[in-house]
Design a protein around this motif. Structure first.
Motif, short mmCIF file in Angstrom:
data_model
loop_
_atom_site.label_atom_id
_atom_site.label_comp_id
_atom_site.label_asym_id
_atom_site.label_seq_id
_atom_site.Cartn_x
_atom_site.Cartn_y
_atom_site.Cartn_z
N SER A 27 0.85 -1.19 0.00
CA SER A 27 0.00 0.00 0.00
C SER A 27 0.89 1.24 0.00
CB SER A 27 -0.91 0.01 1.23
OG SER A 27 -0.15 0.18 2.40
N GLY A 28 0.25 2.38 -0.11
CA GLY A 28 0.97 3.64 -0.03
C GLY A 28 1.51 4.09 -1.36
N GLU A 33 8.19 7.37 2.19
CA GLU A 33 7.92 7.03 3.58
C GLU A 33 6.44 6.69 3.73
OE1 GLU A 33 8.23 9.23 7.87
OE2 GLU A 33 9.73 9.72 6.36
N GLY A 34 6.17 5.55 4.37
CA GLY A 34 4.80 5.08 4.55
C GLY A 34 4.37 4.02 3.56
N GLY A 63 5.03 -7.47 5.09
CA GLY A 63 6.14 -7.65 6.01
C GLY A 63 7.03 -6.44 6.22
N TRP A 64 6.82 -5.37 5.45
CA TRP A 64 7.75 -4.23 5.49
C TRP A 64 7.00 -2.90 5.39
CZ3 TRP A 64 12.73 -5.49 6.28
CH2 TRP A 64 13.13 -6.78 5.94
N ARG A 65 7.59 -1.88 5.99
CA ARG A 65 7.11 -0.50 5.87
C ARG A 65 8.32 0.39 5.60
NH1 ARG A 65 2.89 2.59 7.01
NH2 ARG A 65 1.74 0.79 7.78
N ALA A 66 8.21 1.28 4.61
CA ALA A 66 9.28 2.25 4.35
C ALA A 66 9.22 3.33 5.43
CB ALA A 66 9.12 2.86 2.96
N GLN A 69 11.36 -1.33 7.53
CA GLN A 69 11.30 -1.89 8.87
C GLN A 69 10.08 -2.78 8.97
OE1 GLN A 69 11.24 1.10 11.93
NE2 GLN A 69 11.85 -0.34 13.51
N GLY A 70 10.16 -3.81 9.81
CA GLY A 70 9.01 -4.68 10.01
C GLY A 70 9.09 -5.38 11.35
#
Length: 149
Positions: free
Chosen positions: A55-56, A62-63, A68-71, A83-84
């Motif tokens: 998503s995003g 960022e976001g 499993g992961w997020r910027a 990060q996750g």
């Protein structure tokens, strides 16, 4: 958990015959493809990941999320910090791109992770101890290099 507090695991690097902007585009496309494979969302739900779907904004910012992961930081053409977390680990993957010559760049991928508790130690043994993490990172960097060149 703050990324700086996560224990350092390893770093892998590759030289790519491309400009940093091309490597950035190859990185984003490869991550989209690799982390959005069938079954990835199911696996992330099974282990209890905080983010289970892509998503995003795209291109990456960022976001943005992958299963499993997020910027958490994004500097196009230079650095991407993912990060996750899930039941067995908190983790980060930091990609850094640097220009080393005309149409030549170096891509580095630094891995950090904490594996709390008995279940975390077992998970670490399965992922890190078997060499699976190293194989996965080498494949990921090779795919980014091929897509970027």
């Amino acid at each position: 958990m703050q990324i700086a507090l996560l224990p350092y695991l390893d770093e892998h690097a590759t030289v790519i015959e491309a400009e940093t902007d091309d490597v950035w585009r190859g990185l984003a496309e490869t991550l989209d493809r690799s982390f959005s494979r069938p079954g990835m969302a199911g696996y992330t739900r099974l282990v209890g990941c905080a983010d289970c779907a892509a998503s995003g904004p795209r291109p990456l910012a960022e976001g943005s999320t992958y299963p499993g992961w997020r910027a958490v930081a994004s500097v196009p053409g230079r650095e991407l910090v993912l990060q996750g977390r899930h039941r067995f680990a908190s983790y980060a993957l930091i990609f850094r791109i640097e220009r080393i010559g005309p149409r030549r760049s170096r891509l580095r991928a630094e891995s950090r992770a904490a594996f709390p508790g008995r279940a975390g130690r077992l998970y670490r043994r399965l992922v890190i101890g078997t060499g699976g993490h190293v194989v996965g990172m080498r494949r990921l960097l090779s795919a980014i290099r091929r897509r970027s060149e």
